[in-house]
Scaffold this motif. Structure first.
Motif, PDB file in Angstrom:
ATOM      1  N   THR A 199      -9.228  12.803   2.840  1.00  0.00           N
ATOM      2  CA  THR A 199      -7.986  12.074   3.092  1.00  0.00           C
ATOM      3  C   THR A 199      -8.265  10.929   4.050  1.00  0.00           C
ATOM      4  O   THR A 199      -9.039  11.072   5.001  1.00  0.00           O
ATOM      5  N   ILE A 200      -7.636   9.785   3.812  1.00  0.00           N
ATOM      6  CA  ILE A 200      -7.734   8.665   4.750  1.00  0.00           C
ATOM      7  C   ILE A 200      -6.904   9.000   5.988  1.00  0.00           C
ATOM      8  O   ILE A 200      -5.703   9.238   5.903  1.00  0.00           O
TER       9      ILE A 200
ATOM     10  N   ASN B  76      -4.544  -0.301  -1.553  1.00  0.00           N
ATOM     11  CA  ASN B  76      -3.951   1.036  -1.639  1.00  0.00           C
ATOM     12  C   ASN B  76      -4.345   2.000  -0.526  1.00  0.00           C
ATOM     13  O   ASN B  76      -3.787   3.098  -0.451  1.00  0.00           O
ATOM     14  N   ALA B  77      -5.333   1.650   0.294  1.00  0.00           N
ATOM     15  CA  ALA B  77      -5.764   2.571   1.354  1.00  0.00           C
ATOM     16  C   ALA B  77      -4.674   2.666   2.419  1.00  0.00           C
ATOM     17  O   ALA B  77      -4.359   1.689   3.108  1.00  0.00           O
ATOM     18  N   ARG B  78      -4.109   3.844   2.531  1.00  0.00           N
ATOM     19  CA  ARG B  78      -3.052   4.108   3.501  1.00  0.00           C
ATOM     20  C   ARG B  78      -3.310   5.450   4.162  1.00  0.00           C
ATOM     21  O   ARG B  78      -4.046   6.292   3.632  1.00  0.00           O
TER      22      ARG B  78
ATOM     23  N   THR C 244      -3.837   8.809   2.071  1.00  0.00           N
ATOM     24  CA  THR C 244      -4.289   8.609   0.689  1.00  0.00           C
ATOM     25  C   THR C 244      -5.462   9.544   0.385  1.00  0.00           C
ATOM     26  O   THR C 244      -6.456   9.554   1.116  1.00  0.00           O
ATOM     27  N   PRO C 245      -5.371  10.341  -0.695  1.00  0.00           N
ATOM     28  CA  PRO C 245      -6.486  11.243  -1.031  1.00  0.00           C
ATOM     29  C   PRO C 245      -7.574  10.498  -1.807  1.00  0.00           C
ATOM     30  O   PRO C 245      -7.285   9.666  -2.664  1.00  0.00           O
ATOM     31  N   LEU C 246      -8.829  10.805  -1.509  1.00  0.00           N
ATOM     32  CA  LEU C 246      -9.973  10.230  -2.217  1.00  0.00           C
ATOM     33  C   LEU C 246     -11.056  11.289  -2.331  1.00  0.00           C
ATOM     34  O   LEU C 246     -11.275  12.062  -1.392  1.00  0.00           O
TER      35      LEU C 246
ATOM     36  N   TRP D 293      -9.065  -2.451  -4.836  1.00  0.00           N
ATOM     37  CA  TRP D 293      -8.186  -1.274  -4.873  1.00  0.00           C
ATOM     38  C   TRP D 293      -8.012  -0.695  -3.472  1.00  0.00           C
ATOM     39  O   TRP D 293      -6.899  -0.355  -3.055  1.00  0.00           O
ATOM     40  N   LEU D 294      -9.114  -0.575  -2.731  1.00  0.00           N
ATOM     41  CA  LEU D 294      -9.024   0.006  -1.396  1.00  0.00           C
ATOM     42  C   LEU D 294      -8.205  -0.871  -0.452  1.00  0.00           C
ATOM     43  O   LEU D 294      -7.388  -0.366   0.332  1.00  0.00           O
TER      44      LEU D 294
ATOM     45  N   THR E  96      -6.804   3.480   9.041  1.00  0.00           N
ATOM     46  CA  THR E  96      -7.280   2.197   8.534  1.00  0.00           C
ATOM     47  C   THR E  96      -7.061   1.148   9.626  1.00  0.00           C
ATOM     48  O   THR E  96      -6.095   1.230  10.384  1.00  0.00           O
TER      49      THR E  96
ATOM     50  N   LYS F  54      -9.677  17.495   3.857  1.00  0.00           N
ATOM     51  CA  LYS F  54      -8.263  17.881   3.874  1.00  0.00           C
ATOM     52  C   LYS F  54      -8.021  19.117   4.714  1.00  0.00           C
ATOM     53  O   LYS F  54      -6.971  19.251   5.347  1.00  0.00           O
TER      54      LYS F  54
END
Length: 496
Positions: free
Chosen positions: A194-195, A271-273, A276-278, A267-268, A198, A213
């Motif tokens: 998870t982010i 959309n990186a918040r 955000t799951p990655l 994309w990052l 940022t 997570k």
């Protein structure tokens, strides 16, 4: 020149020096081949000394043969010193010396032509150096007129002893160093992360913190390592870790928005918040920081990310210098932090301020430091021309341009473990052919940069077109990277 004994002395002296140089060349060749003293040796000077000793042996052998023709007692003709069994004086021992001379020419010639020769042929030819020393030993013992002298015996036994030690080291290390067939470890699993933060690092570089997570500890990593981020749009991108290796709770990466993004950085950035799951796999490391007394780091743009982690890991007493090059300070992540922490070590070269790139040749002149570079191909290629390969460590943004010998030549692959046979056509990569045959190979960049798709070669000769490591190191380890590399031979056998 009129002393009748002059050429007699020259003959003996040149012969002994040639014998000693041959022995030394063999010993240094063994050190190069086995690296038994890898903690203190250096392949660059070993290679230079090996070549110098071989050249000295060849020159002294030529002088030995010339002096035999000029010696009033021996008075050999040109035919007698060049044609085996043509000499009237002890034809067989003399013939052994002549054959050793031709072997020496072949071995030394292969050293000069090494890059243009098939490696297996070059290696087989180099074994002729052992035969050359053996033949010279018998030649010296059977044809010399002063073999009974104690000085001669001491030199002869010393040279024979050193040769024996060199051969034993070569045999024993070859036997012990031959690794058992290695099974490729399973691909690194994807971890759901998870982010957790940022933050802007420059006008176009986004810092991202990633944590598991469940909050558990992350795998260990060392400076130079990278992780592969699996994006929801199906893309996979590698990013160097630039945080603190002691922080086991998060991975820190820096993502530069590429002007011509293929969908990864864009994309990052969009959309990186927080939250955000990655999926993330790794870490992997093909850019390991090796021990050295002194370092010169050269970073271009976002190439500062692995370099920063390396600098942070250095002890306070280590000597180092950073040359950080970018378009402008506004685009250069960590530039202010680095210059504030180490003003005497860090040089920031922003082109909008200086108007020119720094003179790397001047900066590196006279330096014996280990050089670590991460940046665009123009920078890495310039450094590759300036710094000996033994001291240069590179991580590229883009694969180095390497043209195959025969573009699009098809070849066949046998997967040893599964027994599957795969045909690779001229318009597809080996990795694509393996995937179509349902042979799973973990991959990431698919451009020959990250090293994620490494496979072990059991038979055949791969054609390395990647930029992960030196071809000699890959051949020595028996590996290749199928995303871009192909085959010199018609068939390959892989450990798949």
């Amino acid at each position: 020149m009129t002393d009748p004994h002059l050429w007699w002395y020259v003959t003996r002296a040149s012969g002994l020096v040639a014998w000693a140089a041959m022995t030394g060349s063999v010993m240094w060749g063994v050190l190069l081949a086995t690296r038994v003293l890898r903690s203190i040796d250096n392949p660059a000077w070993l290679r230079d000394l090996h070549r110098w000793l071989g050249g000295t042996a060849l020159i002294m052998t030529g002088l030995h043969m010339l002096s035999l023709m000029l010696d009033s007692w021996a008075h050999f003709s040109l035919t007698q010193v060049l044609v085996p069994l043509a000499a009237g004086y002890r034809p067989w021992p003399v013939a052994l010396g002549i054959v050793a001379f031709y072997l020496l020419i072949a071995v030394y010639g292969s050293s000069l032509l090494g890059p243009r020769m098939p490696r297996r042929f070059w290696k087989a030819l180099h074994y002729g150096s052992y035969a050359s020393v053996v033949l010279v030993s018998f030649h010296a013992g059977w044809s010399g007129t002063d073999v009974g002298a104690w000085g001669y015996r001491v030199v002869a036994f010393a040279l024979l002893g050193l040769t024996t030690v060199a051969v034993l080291v070569r045999v024993l290390t070859s036997a012990s160093a031959a690794p058992p067939p290695r099974r490729r470890p399973p691909a690194a699993p994807r971890r759901p992360m998870t982010i957790t933060a940022t933050y802007p690092l420059s006008c176009d570089v986004l810092g991202i913190d990633l944590s598991l997570k469940d909050g558990s500890e992350l795998p260990l990593w060392a400076p130079g390592a990278h992780v592969t981020v699996h994006l929801p749009n199906g893309l996979q991108r590698c990013y160097s870790l630039c945080g603190d290796p002691a922080d086991r709770c998060r991975y820190r990466i820096a993502v530069q928005r590429a002007p011509s993004s293929r969908g990864g950085s864009a994309w990052l950035h969009a959309n990186a918040r927080l939250g955000t799951p990655l999926d993330v796999s790794g870490p992997s490391n093909t850019f390991m920081l090796e021990p050295a007394e002194e370092y010169v780091f050269v970073a271009g743009g976002i190439g500062i990310t692995p370099i920063k982690a390396m600098i942070d890991s250095l002890p306070a007493h280590r000597r180092w210098q950073l040359v950080y090059i970018g378009a402008s300070r506004a685009t250069m992540a960590f530039s202010d932090e680095l210059q504030q922490r180490w003003p005497d070590h860090v040089s920031i070269d922003a082109r909008d301020e200086t108007g020119v790139r720094p003179d790397l040749a001047r900066i590196l002149a006279g330096s014996g430091a280990a050089v670590y570079c991460c940046g665009p191909s123009s920078m890495t290629e310039e450094l590759a021309a300036l710094v000996p390969a033994a001291r240069l460590h590179i991580e590229r943004f883009n694969a180095a341009t390497q043209m195959p010998d025969q573009t699009g030549r098809p070849f066949d692959v046998t997967c040893d473990r599964s027994g599957t046979h795969v045909h690779v056509s001229g318009d597809q990569s080996l990795l694509e052919a393996l995937e179509l045959a349902d042979i799973p190979v973990y991959s990431s960049c698919r451009e020959g940069i990250c090293g994620a798709c490494e496979v072990r070669v059991l038979a055949g000769r791969p054609q390395h077109l990647d930029s992960v490591a030196d071809n000699e190191n890959k051949d020595g380890a028996g590996i290749m990277y199928p995303c871009v590399s192909r085959a010199h031979t018609r068939t390959l056998t892989l450990d798949l």
